[in-house]
Motif scaffolding. Structure first.
Motif, PDB file in Angstrom:
ATOM      1  N   SER A 296      65.783 110.672  74.321  1.00  0.00           N
ATOM      2  CA  SER A 296      66.201 109.306  73.733  1.00  0.00           C
ATOM      3  C   SER A 296      67.549 108.871  73.953  1.00  0.00           C
ATOM      4  O   SER A 296      67.766 107.724  74.162  1.00  0.00           O
ATOM      5  N   ARG A 297      68.587 109.809  74.111  1.00  0.00           N
ATOM      6  CA  ARG A 297      69.826 109.428  74.187  1.00  0.00           C
ATOM      7  C   ARG A 297      70.269 109.086  75.730  1.00  0.00           C
ATOM      8  O   ARG A 297      71.305 108.270  75.694  1.00  0.00           O
ATOM      9  N   VAL A 298      69.586 109.229  76.610  1.00  0.00           N
ATOM     10  CA  VAL A 298      69.777 108.948  77.905  1.00  0.00           C
ATOM     11  C   VAL A 298      69.452 107.439  78.150  1.00  0.00           C
ATOM     12  O   VAL A 298      68.589 106.850  77.747  1.00  0.00           O
ATOM     13  N   ARG A 299      70.680 106.911  78.696  1.00  0.00           N
ATOM     14  CA  ARG A 299      70.746 105.346  78.917  1.00  0.00           C
ATOM     15  C   ARG A 299      69.582 105.111  79.718  1.00  0.00           C
ATOM     16  O   ARG A 299      69.036 105.775  80.612  1.00  0.00           O
ATOM     17  N   TRP A 300      69.223 103.536  79.647  1.00  0.00           N
ATOM     18  CA  TRP A 300      68.298 103.058  80.262  1.00  0.00           C
ATOM     19  C   TRP A 300      68.212 102.789  81.775  1.00  0.00           C
ATOM     20  O   TRP A 300      69.409 102.696  82.102  1.00  0.00           O
ATOM     21  N   LYS A 301      67.324 102.795  82.379  1.00  0.00           N
ATOM     22  CA  LYS A 301      67.197 102.435  83.740  1.00  0.00           C
ATOM     23  C   LYS A 301      67.787 101.228  84.227  1.00  0.00           C
ATOM     24  O   LYS A 301      67.502 100.096  83.538  1.00  0.00           O
ATOM     25  N   GLY A 302      68.946 101.331  85.098  1.00  0.00           N
ATOM     26  CA  GLY A 302      69.537  99.889  85.348  1.00  0.00           C
ATOM     27  C   GLY A 302      71.112  99.767  84.798  1.00  0.00           C
ATOM     28  O   GLY A 302      71.717  98.888  85.155  1.00  0.00           O
ATOM     29  N   ALA A 303      71.413 100.731  83.686  1.00  0.00           N
ATOM     30  CA  ALA A 303      72.672 100.617  83.020  1.00  0.00           C
ATOM     31  C   ALA A 303      73.611 101.016  83.989  1.00  0.00           C
ATOM     32  O   ALA A 303      73.505 101.704  84.841  1.00  0.00           O
ATOM     33  N   ARG A 304      74.764 100.314  83.917  1.00  0.00           N
ATOM     34  CA  ARG A 304      75.995 100.524  84.838  1.00  0.00           C
ATOM     35  C   ARG A 304      76.419 101.743  84.662  1.00  0.00           C
ATOM     36  O   ARG A 304      76.592 102.215  83.416  1.00  0.00           O
ATOM     37  N   LEU A 305      76.611 102.375  85.711  1.00  0.00           N
ATOM     38  CA  LEU A 305      77.580 103.658  85.939  1.00  0.00           C
ATOM     39  C   LEU A 305      79.077 103.258  85.965  1.00  0.00           C
ATOM     40  O   LEU A 305      79.182 103.274  87.256  1.00  0.00           O
ATOM     41  N   LYS A 306      79.905 103.727  85.319  1.00  0.00           N
ATOM     42  CA  LYS A 306      81.308 103.099  85.453  1.00  0.00           C
ATOM     43  C   LYS A 306      82.117 104.404  86.424  1.00  0.00           C
ATOM     44  O   LYS A 306      82.924 104.063  87.362  1.00  0.00           O
ATOM     45  N   THR A 307      81.774 105.553  86.266  1.00  0.00           N
ATOM     46  CA  THR A 307      82.673 106.674  87.031  1.00  0.00           C
ATOM     47  C   THR A 307      82.452 106.760  88.221  1.00  0.00           C
ATOM     48  O   THR A 307      83.358 106.877  88.969  1.00  0.00           O
ATOM     49  N   PHE A 308      81.448 106.525  88.781  1.00  0.00           N
ATOM     50  CA  PHE A 308      81.025 106.919  90.131  1.00  0.00           C
ATOM     51  C   PHE A 308      80.377 105.748  90.988  1.00  0.00           C
ATOM     52  O   PHE A 308      79.986 105.606  92.046  1.00  0.00           O
ATOM     53  N   GLY A 309      79.863 104.538  90.151  1.00  0.00           N
ATOM     54  CA  GLY A 309      79.436 103.649  90.744  1.00  0.00           C
ATOM     55  C   GLY A 309      77.936 103.577  90.746  1.00  0.00           C
ATOM     56  O   GLY A 309      77.395 104.558  90.302  1.00  0.00           O
ATOM     57  N   GLY A 310      77.093 102.209  90.651  1.00  0.00           N
ATOM     58  CA  GLY A 310      75.770 102.317  90.762  1.00  0.00           C
ATOM     59  C   GLY A 310      75.111 102.271  89.403  1.00  0.00           C
ATOM     60  O   GLY A 310      76.042 101.630  88.470  1.00  0.00           O
TER      61      GLY A 310
END
Length: 735
Positions: A250-264
């Motif tokens: 449940s804590r894992v962010r949803w599909k499509g959320a932005r990843l800031k550290t490595f991009g994507g």
């Protein structure tokens, strides 16, 4: 015409690696420059190759605070300053000497005369610099879960990971002690809940409210901790009260959320759930096999399959493309199965395969040993059919090492010990080539470029590592890899056919001189920093994406063809990449879903491409007929000349290893391939052969086309020069 021609003498220097024998034979600047004329050229500050702007924006440019993308000069400024800051601190504290080095580094990088590995372009100078290391080799520690934790973390950081799966490493663990059932639960309010429910990934027996679940944190380490918990439960000798293991995502962010550290963007919890289910299936099967054989331990192919599941999970989201190397010793009980495992292209597609050979294998093969001969024939047959597996020579790779090297990184250019890592960068040889027919080479500039790149990479070894054991190995080895791009262009523009360079003693001497420059530069900067000098300093790595920035030939690889399709992969969940795909579709270019990525997130666009080198040679003053004779493509060069070229770079310049693909015609007689492999086996540290058969491999990175086809399609769009943004089998990461 001054093209080099075959000579009657093809003698090879007696030492296997001539630049390694005893103390390095340093070449001073005057005698090195005397190898050819000296000149200094005035060039534009920077210029992208034909598709360089697209590759740069997609792969290396970071987002700025105002939402715009970095420009190339901004990236150069960030990377040059960030690299020096690794050891000299913030710029206001720098001495005049450090400022001078910054000026020279900035000058050469801006003009693309030297280009650090893509990892550096994207991450150097950015808070959280643990992504500077291109390649890793996974350990087999006291608990087997430590191996999988390492693999998942390094893949998620964007690095490539190699592993030696030989039974000698796995026997210590025995077999799984029990059967388990995994249950994945998720809060119904999670945005991905319904999708996971529809996919059959969620438990029908447990809910997210159950207090006994393992709560998975939304981080790389959180996912790795879940894998560790599951694997440890399989292998612990302690009592386990419940066969049902429940993981709450449940804590894992949803599909499509932005990843800031490595991009994507985030992949959501579904790939994690699928990974946990796959690991459970594999280890349950291993447990039942052990029940029938008490001497059974987890098998090499089972461990490989788990790592493949980890890689599939990582590849499902973000900008990451999982790259792995799987090695198995030639005498391992599962060697025959290993050789044929990728006859089904849907299996183990995240990994390149190499049979680990040694001096004993060579001797057995020469003596006609039945098993060695049978295995070699099987390898040759599979190489000719689908390019897998390759060979990796353990004894040659361990020459001059201080730790046992157990396997290479995914593309084969760096042999590493367990927990080993490396940093890579390239000198653009093409930049220093003559600017007119018969003109001089800028040897002074070329020498300085090698020095600057070596010093850059030694400083890069100070990048942060998340694994303490890996940091200890790096501190003891400080391994770097100064390689090249534009090798064929460099020699061709000087009037030499690339396939014949290996026959010319003067050209071999040039490479030895460049090696000595790199070794001395690494020694000098190491002394300045009071650290051990690098155990090894040179390599030839794939430079597909970075050579496309410049628009030159990649690494030491020869041109694929004069006209060909180049397939470029895009992540449809990244808006900028999705826009590229849509633009290609609107132009009428071939656009397909990547057949290898089961998540469906990767799209493949095919671009018509013409070799820029041909036009560049004509622009130097050669006629078109002369240029066509000088500019060779892979289908014009014999297997023997290809492997001899690889051996030349290995003997004269490279002390690590070389990532080189010997492309062959699909109709090649296995006897011809067998003879070439036997001839060169003792002179090259790794061998990769790839049949040039687009029908045998879906969506190959490159596919030949006729001139007429090219002219018909090129009006729509054109890709730039370069060989390939991947290693031969497509397992290499974008960066």
């Amino acid at each position: 015409m001054s093209a080099g021609s075959p000579t009657t003498s093809t003698a090879t220097p007696t030492p296997v690696f001539s630049h390694h024998q005893g103390a390095p034979h340093l070449v001073t600047t005057p005698s090195f420059v005397a190898l050819d004329e000296t000149a200094t050229f005035t060039e534009p500050e920077w210029k992208f190759g034909p598709s360089g702007a697209v590759v740069f924006s997609r792969t290396y440019a970071r987002d700025l605070p105002n939402g715009e993308k970095e420009t190339w000069p901004q990236v150069v400024q960030r990377v040059a300053e960030g690299n020096l800051a690794l050891v000299h601190g913030p710029r206001p504290t720098w001495s005049a000497k450090v400022e001078k080095e910054f000026e020279r580094l900035h000058h050469f990088m801006l003009r693309m005369a030297i280009i650090p590995g893509g990892r550096h372009l994207y991450a150097t100078g950015v808070k959280g610099r643990e992504f500077l290391f291109n390649c890793h080799v996974a350990p087999w520690p006291a608990k087997i879960s430590g191996h999988f934790d390492f693999v998942l973390n390094r893949l998620a950081e964007g690095g490539g990971v190699g592993a030696n799966y030989s039974t000698r490493f796995l026997a210590q663990y025995g077999a799984p002690r029990r059967q388990l059932q995994v249950h994945v639960v998720c809060d119904p309010s999670h945005p991905d809940y319904q999708e996971m429910l529809d996919a059959g990934l969620l438990s029908t027996e447990y809910s997210s409210g159950w207090m006994g679940s393992f709560d998975v944190d939304d981080s790389r380490q959180g996912w790795a901790d879940a894998v560790t918990d599951l694997v440890d439960t399989f292998f612990t000798d302690d009592a386990v009260l419940h066969q049902n293991r429940v993981f709450d995502v449940s804590r894992v962010r949803w599909k499509g959320a932005r990843l800031k550290t490595f991009g994507g963007v985030a992949s959501g919890p579904a790939p994690l759930a699928q990974m946990l289910i796959s690991i459970t299936r594999i280890l349950n099967a291993s447990y039942f096999s052990a029940a029938r054989d008490l001497s059974f331990c987890i098998q090499p192919l089972d461990a490989m399959e788990i790592d493949h599941a980890l890689a599939e999970c990582v590849i499902a989201g973000g900008k990451r493309r999982s790259a792995r190397m799987s090695g198995l010793h030639w005498k391992d009980p599962q060697a025959r199965r290993f050789v044929t495992i990728k006859q089904d292209s849907s299996l183990h597609w995240t990994s390149n395969l190499s049979v680990i050979i040694d001096d004993e294998f060579e001797q057995a093969l020469r003596a006609g040993d039945p098993y060695a001969t049978e295995l070699h024939n099987l390898v040759v047959a599979n190489m000719a059919a689908n390019g897998e597996p390759g060979y990796w020579h353990a004894d040659l790779n361990n020459f001059g090492e201080i730790n046992e090297v157990v396997i290479s990184n995914p593309c084969g250019e760096i042999g590493l010990p367990e927990r080993g890592a490396c940093v890579l960068g390239s000198v653009n040889l093409d930049y220093f080539a003559p600017k007119r027919r018969g003109g001089p080479v800028d040897w002074l500039g070329l020498e300085e470029a090698h020095r600057l790149m070596a010093r850059f990479l030694v400083r890069a070894t100070f990048g942060t590592m998340n694994d303490a054991g890996q940091a200890a190995v790096m501190n003891s080895e400080r391994r770097i890899g100064v390689g090249h791009m534009g090798a064929q262009a460099f020699f061709t523009k000087r009037g030499y056919r690339y396939s014949q360079v290996w026959r010319l003693p003067a050209k071999r001497k040039e490479l030895r001189g460049l090696y000595d420059v790199v070794r001395q530069a690494a020694r000098d900067v190491s002394f300045e920093l009071r650290i051990p000098e690098p155990v090894k300093v040179t390599t030839e790595a794939p430079t597909g994406s970075t050579s496309m920035l410049v628009g030159t030939t990649p690494s030491v690889q020869e041109l694929f063809a004069v006209h060909y399709w180049r397939r470029i992969r895009f992540n449809k969940n990244v808006p900028s990449e999705a826009a590229e795909v849509e633009a290609a579709r609107m132009k009428g270019l071939p656009v397909e879903v990547c057949v290898a990525d089961k998540s469906g997130n990767t799209m493949v666009v095919a671009y018509p491409t013409r070799a820029a080198l041909l036009d560049e040679v004509i622009a130097l003053g050669y006629s078109e007929a002369e240029a066509l004779e000088l500019v060779e493509s892979q289908d014009q060069i014999s297997i023997d000349d290809k492997l001899a070229t690889q051996a030349m770079f290995q003997q004269e310049y490279v002390d690590n290893a070389i990532s080189y693909t010997c492309n062959i015609d699909p109709g090649t007689d296995p006897a011809e391939l067998d003879a070439a492999l036997r001839k060169h086996m003792s002179r090259i540290k790794g061998t990769t052969v790839m049949p040039d058969d687009a029908t045998a491999r879906p969506q190959p990175p490159l596919e030949r086309m006729s001139r007429e086809e090219y002219e018909r399609w090129s009006a729509l769009a054109e890709a730039g020069e370069g060989y390939n943004e991947e290693c031969a089998t497509g397992a290499c990461p974008v960066r």
